[in-house]
Scaffold this motif. Structure first.
Motif, PDB file in Angstrom:
ATOM      1  N   VAL A 124       0.832  -1.198   0.000  1.00 60.63           N
ATOM      2  CA  VAL A 124       0.000   0.000   0.000  1.00 60.63           C
ATOM      3  C   VAL A 124       0.870   1.253   0.000  1.00 60.63           C
ATOM      4  O   VAL A 124       0.561   2.249  -0.680  1.00 60.63           O
ATOM      5  CB  VAL A 124      -0.947  -0.004   1.218  1.00 60.63           C
ATOM      6  N   THR A 125       1.963   1.242   0.734  1.00 58.23           N
ATOM      7  CA  THR A 125       2.871   2.397   0.763  1.00 58.23           C
ATOM      8  C   THR A 125       3.458   2.668  -0.616  1.00 58.23           C
ATOM      9  O   THR A 125       3.545   3.822  -1.058  1.00 58.23           O
ATOM     10  CB  THR A 125       3.998   2.161   1.782  1.00 58.23           C
ATOM     11  N   GLU A 126       3.857   1.592  -1.301  1.00 56.30           N
ATOM     12  CA  GLU A 126       4.423   1.758  -2.637  1.00 56.30           C
ATOM     13  C   GLU A 126       3.381   2.301  -3.616  1.00 56.30           C
ATOM     14  O   GLU A 126       3.665   3.231  -4.387  1.00 56.30           O
ATOM     15  CB  GLU A 126       4.964   0.422  -3.142  1.00 56.30           C
ATOM     16  N   ASP A 127       2.166   1.728  -3.584  1.00 60.40           N
ATOM     17  CA  ASP A 127       1.106   2.198  -4.480  1.00 60.40           C
ATOM     18  C   ASP A 127       0.723   3.654  -4.186  1.00 60.40           C
ATOM     19  O   ASP A 127       0.455   4.433  -5.102  1.00 60.40           O
ATOM     20  CB  ASP A 127      -0.131   1.303  -4.345  1.00 60.40           C
ATOM     21  N   LEU A 128       0.716   4.012  -2.894  1.00 57.73           N
ATOM     22  CA  LEU A 128       0.361   5.368  -2.508  1.00 57.73           C
ATOM     23  C   LEU A 128       1.372   6.376  -3.052  1.00 57.73           C
ATOM     24  O   LEU A 128       1.000   7.437  -3.568  1.00 57.73           O
ATOM     25  CB  LEU A 128       0.265   5.472  -0.986  1.00 57.73           C
ATOM     26  N   GLU A 129       2.666   6.054  -2.961  1.00 59.46           N
ATOM     27  CA  GLU A 129       3.690   6.971  -3.455  1.00 59.46           C
ATOM     28  C   GLU A 129       3.669   7.067  -4.976  1.00 59.46           C
ATOM     29  O   GLU A 129       4.000   8.115  -5.542  1.00 59.46           O
ATOM     30  CB  GLU A 129       5.069   6.520  -2.969  1.00 59.46           C
ATOM     31  N   LYS A 130       3.296   5.986  -5.650  1.00 58.53           N
ATOM     32  CA  LYS A 130       3.232   6.034  -7.109  1.00 58.53           C
ATOM     33  C   LYS A 130       2.129   6.976  -7.591  1.00 58.53           C
ATOM     34  O   LYS A 130       2.292   7.689  -8.580  1.00 58.53           O
ATOM     35  CB  LYS A 130       2.986   4.633  -7.662  1.00 58.53           C
ATOM     36  N   VAL A 131       0.967   6.976  -6.878  1.00 61.00           N
ATOM     37  CA  VAL A 131      -0.184   7.771  -7.308  1.00 61.00           C
ATOM     38  C   VAL A 131      -0.134   9.189  -6.742  1.00 61.00           C
ATOM     39  O   VAL A 131      -0.372  10.175  -7.448  1.00 61.00           O
ATOM     40  CB  VAL A 131      -1.493   7.067  -6.904  1.00 61.00           C
ATOM     41  N   GLU A 132       0.159   9.329  -5.450  1.00 60.72           N
ATOM     42  CA  GLU A 132       0.087  10.626  -4.769  1.00 60.72           C
ATOM     43  C   GLU A 132       1.409  11.379  -4.771  1.00 60.72           C
ATOM     44  O   GLU A 132       1.438  12.566  -4.453  1.00 60.72           O
ATOM     45  CB  GLU A 132      -0.394  10.432  -3.322  1.00 60.72           C
ATOM     46  N   GLY A 133       2.495  10.708  -5.082  1.00 64.25           N
ATOM     47  CA  GLY A 133       3.791  11.375  -5.070  1.00 64.25           C
ATOM     48  C   GLY A 133       4.722  10.767  -4.045  1.00 64.25           C
ATOM     49  O   GLY A 133       4.289  10.285  -2.981  1.00 64.25           O
ATOM     50  N   LYS A 134       6.006  10.797  -4.348  1.00 64.72           N
ATOM     51  CA  LYS A 134       7.002  10.211  -3.455  1.00 64.72           C
ATOM     52  C   LYS A 134       7.041  10.951  -2.129  1.00 64.72           C
ATOM     53  O   LYS A 134       7.005  12.184  -2.087  1.00 64.72           O
ATOM     54  CB  LYS A 134       8.383  10.243  -4.116  1.00 64.72           C
ATOM     55  N   GLY A 135       7.111  10.204  -1.045  1.00 68.32           N
ATOM     56  CA  GLY A 135       7.151  10.784   0.288  1.00 68.32           C
ATOM     57  C   GLY A 135       5.786  10.917   0.928  1.00 68.32           C
ATOM     58  O   GLY A 135       5.691  11.338   2.085  1.00 68.32           O
ATOM     59  N   THR A 136       4.713  10.553   0.193  1.00 66.59           N
ATOM     60  CA  THR A 136       3.360  10.626   0.763  1.00 66.59           C
ATOM     61  C   THR A 136       3.181   9.514   1.782  1.00 66.59           C
ATOM     62  O   THR A 136       3.463   8.349   1.501  1.00 66.59           O
ATOM     63  CB  THR A 136       2.292  10.484  -0.334  1.00 66.59           C
ATOM     64  N   THR A 137       2.717   9.861   2.979  1.00 68.63           N
ATOM     65  CA  THR A 137       2.482   8.883   4.036  1.00 68.63           C
ATOM     66  C   THR A 137       0.987   8.684   4.231  1.00 68.63           C
ATOM     67  O   THR A 137       0.152   9.413   3.673  1.00 68.63           O
ATOM     68  CB  THR A 137       3.117   9.344   5.349  1.00 68.63           C
ATOM     69  N   PHE A 138       0.634   7.694   5.045  1.00 69.43           N
ATOM     70  CA  PHE A 138      -0.774   7.459   5.342  1.00 69.43           C
ATOM     71  C   PHE A 138      -1.393   8.695   6.007  1.00 69.43           C
ATOM     72  O   PHE A 138      -2.546   9.047   5.735  1.00 69.43           O
ATOM     73  CB  PHE A 138      -0.923   6.250   6.261  1.00 69.43           C
ATOM     74  N   TYR A 139      -0.609   9.357   6.852  1.00 68.74           N
ATOM     75  CA  TYR A 139      -1.126  10.510   7.605  1.00 68.74           C
ATOM     76  C   TYR A 139      -1.308  11.718   6.690  1.00 68.74           C
ATOM     77  O   TYR A 139      -2.333  12.426   6.773  1.00 68.74           O
ATOM     78  CB  TYR A 139      -0.181  10.839   8.756  1.00 68.74           C
ATOM     79  N   SER A 140      -0.326  11.956   5.831  1.00 73.57           N
ATOM     80  CA  SER A 140      -0.455  13.109   4.942  1.00 73.57           C
ATOM     81  C   SER A 140      -1.574  12.898   3.924  1.00 73.57           C
ATOM     82  O   SER A 140      -2.248  13.854   3.524  1.00 73.57           O
ATOM     83  CB  SER A 140       0.879  13.361   4.227  1.00 73.57           C
ATOM     84  N   PHE A 141      -1.774  11.666   3.502  1.00 76.22           N
ATOM     85  CA  PHE A 141      -2.833  11.366   2.548  1.00 76.22           C
ATOM     86  C   PHE A 141      -4.221  11.624   3.155  1.00 76.22           C
ATOM     87  O   PHE A 141      -5.132  12.114   2.489  1.00 76.22           O
ATOM     88  CB  PHE A 141      -2.720   9.907   2.094  1.00 76.22           C
TER      89      PHE A 141
END
Length: 333
Positions: free
Chosen positions: A31-48
């Motif tokens: 999920v962390t890898e998919d999140l950074e691919k879509v939302e941008g590198k360095g995006t965390t669960f909290y920032s999202f």
């Protein structure tokens, strides 16, 4: 041995690290890898989710942030929701479940210490997670390769050492760089008491002071590294002898004795060895009784094969390419 020790330590650490990651950890990595691919590198669960306090956010704050974010990303709020929007909303639900459950502590740990970075964030291990058996097979192969490299290095070092002795002896015996005009041999002694003989043909021999025999110093006499001497071949043989070899019938022991006899007499054929064995079993005549015919031959009665020799200018007799004493050619005095 140091290389083998390092390999064992690395393999043990690798096994411990892989075994320590469970399915929940792999889900966090994915999920962390998919999140950074879509939302941008360095995006965390909290920032999202818009949680400014990060790991310090309370359960109520996480729940409120999830409700707010879900209203924004819910596909029903869109006229023509795309597959990407649907995946984004589903990812939001997974993230909310992680942060509102027991896995939040695990995510916070990786967020602070860092995620493993083998092919992304461990996605490779979520698809292919090597088992303990595969790890040991890999370690076994690597150990065998390292053992072969060590044998090769030892062989090269031994050949270099012998070549160095030969060069030093020849330089001391022939200061001019050429053999003496009278074609005589030169005898030298090093600082540790070893005696060497340099012959006019350029060969250098080491003297066994106890027996008077001389052994040729030749780098090519050092055997090459063989895969059969590595742990890859020796370990299965050792296991076989310790397991199946112990329960084999006595016939196998007889075969081994025959093989050992063959090794002891490399010049004898199978037929000749059989004849010798048969002759050795013939009973001797009773005491005081004359034996009729020729006495039966016993093993060891056959004359040994004579070595081919040649005479040098100094009158000494040398053997021609006869391999004895562990592969080194011996010169008879």
């Amino acid at each position: 041995m140091r290389i083998l020790s390092v390999l064992l330590i690395v393999a043990a650490v690798w096994i411990a690290a892989v075994a320590a990651w469970d399915e929940k950890d792999h889900e966090i990595f994915r999920v962390t890898e998919d999140l950074e691919k879509v939302e941008g590198k360095g995006t965390t669960f909290y920032s999202f989710m818009g949680l400014e306090k990060g790991p310090s956010s309370s359960l109520d704050e996480i729940t409120k942030a999830y409700r707010k974010k879900s209203r924004q990303l819910h596909p029903d709020k869109m006229k023509n929701p795309s597959a990407e929007a649907t995946d984004r909303f589903a990812r939001l639900g997974i993230i909310a479940n992680i942060l509102r459950g027991a896995d939040k502590e695990r995510y916070d740990f990786f967020l602070e210490k860092g995620f493993p970075r083998w092919k992304g964030t461990g996605y490779y291990y979520s698809r292919f997670r090597p088992g303990l058996g595969m790890v040991f097979v890999f370690l076994y192969l690597i150990t065998g390769l390292a053992h072969y490299l060590i044998l090769s290095i030892n062989t090269k070092s031994e050949r270099a050492r012998i070549a160095r002795h030969v060069s030093e002896c020849k330089s001391q015996a022939w200061p001019s760089g050429f053999p003496p005009a009278d074609a005589s041999k030169r005898r030298l002694q090093d600082n540790v008491g070893r005696v060497f003989t340099v012959y006019p043909d350029g060969t250098v021999w080491i003297l066994d002071t106890a027996t008077g025999d001389e052994y040729l110093l030749d780098p090519e006499e050092v055997p090459d590294a063989q895969w059969g001497n590595t742990v890859l071949a020796r370990l299965p043989k050792w296991v076989w002898k310790r397991t199946v070899g112990r329960v084999l019938p006595a016939k196998a022991d007889a075969v081994e004795e025959e093989v050992a006899s063959s090794a002891a007499e490399p010049g004898a054929s199978k037929k000749s060895r059989a004849k010798k064995g048969k002759a050795a079993r013939v009973s001797s005549p009773a005491e005081g009784e004359e034996a009729e015919g020729p006495a039966p031959k016993k093993i060891g009665d056959a004359p040994k094969k004579q070595l081919k020799t040649k005479t040098l200018a100094d009158g000494s007799v040398v053997a021609e390419a006869s391999n004895v004493a562990g592969g080194r050619r011996r010169r008879k005095k």
